[in-house]
Design a protein around this motif. Structure first.
Motif, PDB file in Angstrom:
ATOM      1  N   GLN A   8      -7.973  -5.894  -3.902  1.00  0.00           N
ATOM      2  CA  GLN A   8      -9.334  -6.128  -4.336  1.00  0.00           C
ATOM      3  C   GLN A   8      -9.675  -7.608  -4.192  1.00  0.00           C
ATOM      4  O   GLN A   8      -8.788  -8.456  -4.019  1.00  0.00           O
ATOM      5  CB  GLN A   8      -9.537  -5.692  -5.787  1.00  0.00           C
ATOM      6  N   THR A  32      -9.783   2.780   6.367  1.00  0.00           N
ATOM      7  CA  THR A  32      -9.924   2.309   4.988  1.00  0.00           C
ATOM      8  C   THR A  32     -11.206   2.843   4.358  1.00  0.00           C
ATOM      9  O   THR A  32     -12.163   3.211   5.049  1.00  0.00           O
ATOM     10  CB  THR A  32      -9.947   0.772   4.935  1.00  0.00           C
ATOM     11  N   LEU A  86      -9.151   0.765  -0.209  1.00  0.00           N
ATOM     12  CA  LEU A  86      -8.184   1.848  -0.226  1.00  0.00           C
ATOM     13  C   LEU A  86      -7.812   2.183   1.216  1.00  0.00           C
ATOM     14  O   LEU A  86      -8.661   2.116   2.117  1.00  0.00           O
ATOM     15  CB  LEU A  86      -8.759   3.093  -0.901  1.00  0.00           C
ATOM     16  N   LEU A 114      -9.668   6.218 -10.303  1.00  0.00           N
ATOM     17  CA  LEU A 114      -9.245   4.846 -10.056  1.00  0.00           C
ATOM     18  C   LEU A 114      -8.467   4.240 -11.211  1.00  0.00           C
ATOM     19  O   LEU A 114      -7.802   3.215 -11.041  1.00  0.00           O
ATOM     20  CB  LEU A 114     -10.444   3.961  -9.702  1.00  0.00           C
ATOM     21  N   ALA A 126       0.833  -1.204   0.000  1.00  0.00           N
ATOM     22  CA  ALA A 126       0.000   0.000   0.000  1.00  0.00           C
ATOM     23  C   ALA A 126       0.862   1.246   0.000  1.00  0.00           C
ATOM     24  O   ALA A 126       0.562   2.228  -0.671  1.00  0.00           O
ATOM     25  CB  ALA A 126      -0.921  -0.012   1.221  1.00  0.00           C
ATOM     26  N   LEU A 156      -9.447  11.194  -6.501  1.00  0.00           N
ATOM     27  CA  LEU A 156      -8.786  10.022  -7.069  1.00  0.00           C
ATOM     28  C   LEU A 156      -9.516   9.540  -8.308  1.00  0.00           C
ATOM     29  O   LEU A 156     -10.739   9.389  -8.296  1.00  0.00           O
ATOM     30  CB  LEU A 156      -8.748   8.892  -6.030  1.00  0.00           C
ATOM     31  N   ARG A 199      -3.454  -7.152  -4.666  1.00  0.00           N
ATOM     32  CA  ARG A 199      -3.237  -6.213  -5.767  1.00  0.00           C
ATOM     33  C   ARG A 199      -2.950  -7.026  -7.019  1.00  0.00           C
ATOM     34  O   ARG A 199      -1.851  -7.071  -7.545  1.00  0.00           O
ATOM     35  CB  ARG A 199      -2.075  -5.282  -5.427  1.00  0.00           C
ATOM     36  N   LEU A 233      -4.736   3.586 -10.589  1.00  0.00           N
ATOM     37  CA  LEU A 233      -4.285   2.510  -9.712  1.00  0.00           C
ATOM     38  C   LEU A 233      -3.748   1.336 -10.529  1.00  0.00           C
ATOM     39  O   LEU A 233      -4.295   1.008 -11.583  1.00  0.00           O
ATOM     40  CB  LEU A 233      -5.424   2.030  -8.820  1.00  0.00           C
ATOM     41  N   LEU A 254      -4.386   8.497  -0.716  1.00  0.00           N
ATOM     42  CA  LEU A 254      -5.145   7.254  -0.726  1.00  0.00           C
ATOM     43  C   LEU A 254      -4.265   6.186  -1.352  1.00  0.00           C
ATOM     44  O   LEU A 254      -3.626   6.430  -2.371  1.00  0.00           O
ATOM     45  CB  LEU A 254      -6.437   7.394  -1.532  1.00  0.00           C
ATOM     46  N   SER A 255      -4.225   5.007  -0.736  1.00  0.00           N
ATOM     47  CA  SER A 255      -3.392   3.922  -1.212  1.00  0.00           C
ATOM     48  C   SER A 255      -4.261   2.733  -1.590  1.00  0.00           C
ATOM     49  O   SER A 255      -5.254   2.439  -0.920  1.00  0.00           O
ATOM     50  CB  SER A 255      -2.389   3.484  -0.138  1.00  0.00           C
ATOM     51  N   TYR A 256      -3.876   2.070  -2.652  1.00  0.00           N
ATOM     52  CA  TYR A 256      -4.592   0.885  -3.129  1.00  0.00           C
ATOM     53  C   TYR A 256      -4.120  -0.332  -2.337  1.00  0.00           C
ATOM     54  O   TYR A 256      -2.995  -0.796  -2.509  1.00  0.00           O
ATOM     55  CB  TYR A 256      -4.317   0.731  -4.629  1.00  0.00           C
TER      56      TYR A 256
END
Length: 393
Positions: free
Chosen positions: A30, A366, A386, A336, A8, A334, A86, A339, A25-27
């Motif tokens: 998913q 988050t 995120l 997306l 992240a 952001l 990720r 990302l 904001l960090s990914y």
């Protein structure tokens, strides 16, 4: 394997420095649930909203099935963020379906087919009530007014908020004829937000009202309205104009369907919100390619910060035409499509319609996003996590 916290940090995206909001904001990762998934004999999908429940560590997600595949309903589910990846093909580990509750009409009965279009929900822990929105309908088959309602956690009705009459559809089915009023079809109340002080409920029309603005198109935005309700009295309150952006990518063929709108919002304070703008254009060449289908996802998802301070309160105005209006301030947080997964591929986003604060993860808050797969085999139910790096209001 690298820790998720390290991944992240590597993926951190700098945001415009704004007072009272997260600076980055960090990914985190998913998970993807295939459209073939079932729960209690009912297809899982159509997740149009998601809300985190801190007391249980689980989530509530409303389904926008119009009592077609099964009675109108919402789900309870759990998400184990430590298992999010990720990756373009992350699997669905850590996604568990816990319960399914039927939403009942004001008479305490399940909704008949095509008599409701559930789109958003939020749990009010102070009152132990769930607020939810019904988009209504504007079709040649008939008009249905958009509604905002309360229900008990078991789905029983607990009342309805008085939506101003100028939101109700009247006139032609398309909404583009002279004298038409109210919401456009499938572009009405897709969101519910509750302010942190539990005093106010907000919703927003996905695009403008027929008397205010045409719907979005390539090169054209739409002037929509944010609408407040007092949670103690139930009365409608302030209204502000939000300017939805144009459709950012044209469809593959001229004349094919394309739209941009607001499917969900999250209240940060009594005047600040995070909103999703979700754009779709048939066959559009967007950056992401879904590993599940090897096709462009045709979706563009952006998060915006909204501040209502200084905006014109248009409450009680049947139309905006011919009136001077200062819209709310809208700042991109952001996109997306910026990302990327660990292999360098662009994150492919599906039809993201849900947004909620999630749990703390390794000391940081988050944001969780969820997609509505439309029960389409070419789409998927997607959860994106995120990490918020920086101060919150």
């Amino acid at each position: 394997m690298k820790s998720l916290a390290r991944c992240a940090a590597i993926a951190a995206l700098s945001l415009i420095a704004l007072p009272g909001v997260a600076q980055t904001l960090s990914y985190l990762g998913q998970q993807i649930v295939p459209t073939s998934a079932m729960f209690r004999g009912v297809p899982v999908g159509g997740l149009s909203s998601i809300d985190y429940v801190p007391a249980t560590g689980r989530y509530l997600a409303i389904c926008d099935d119009r009592s077609d595949l099964a009675p109108a309903r919402f789900y309870e589910l759990s998400l184990d963020l430590s298992q999010f990846r990720r990756s373009a093909t992350p699997g669905e580990a850590g996604v568990s379906w816990v319960n399914m509750t039927t939403i009942l009409d004001l008479d305490g009965k399940p909704f008949a087919r095509n008599r409701v279009d559930p789109e958003s929900l939020r749990l009010d822990t102070k009152r132990n009530l769930i607020y939810w929105s019904n988009e209504g309908a504007r079709t040649s088959g008939g008009m249905q007014n958009p509604t905002v309602r309360r229900m008990h956690p078991d789905g029983r009705p607990a009342g309805e908020f008085p939506v101003p009459a100028y939101y109700n559809p009247s006139g032609s089915a398309g909404g583009l004829a002279a004298g038409d009023m109210g919401v456009y079809n499938n572009l009405a109340f897709e969101s519910i937000a509750i302010t942190p002080d539990s005093k106010t409920l907000w919703t927003i029309v996905e695009n403008g009202l027929a008397q205010d603005s045409p719907p979005t198109a390539v090169g054209r935005g739409s002037r929509t309205r944010m609408l407040a309700f007092d949670l103690d009295t139930g009365k409608a309150g302030a209204e502000y104009v939000y300017e939805v952006g144009p459709v950012p990518f044209p469809p593959a063929r001229a004349g094919d369907f394309a739209t941009n709108g607001v499917p969900d919002m999250l209240a940060l304070s009594d005047h600040e919100f995070i909103l999703i703008e979700r754009a779709y254009a048939v066959g559009a060449a967007t950056p992401g390619v879904a590993a599940l289908t090897r096709q462009p996802t045709s979706n563009t998802i952006k998060l915006y910060l909204v501040d209502t301070r200084g905006a014109t309160d248009v409450a009680g105005w049947p139309t905006l035409k011919g009136r001077d209006v200062v819209p709310v301030k809208r700042t991109l947080l952001l996109d997306l499509s910026s990302l990327k997964n660990d292999d360098g591929s662009v994150l492919a986003v599906d039809n993201i319609e849900g947004l909620t604060f999630g749990p703390m993860f390794e000391g940081k808050r988050t944001l969780i996003l969820a997609s509505d797969n439309n029960f389409n085999p070419a789409q998927f139910t997607q959860f994106i996590a995120l990490v918020i790096d920086g101060p919150l209001p």
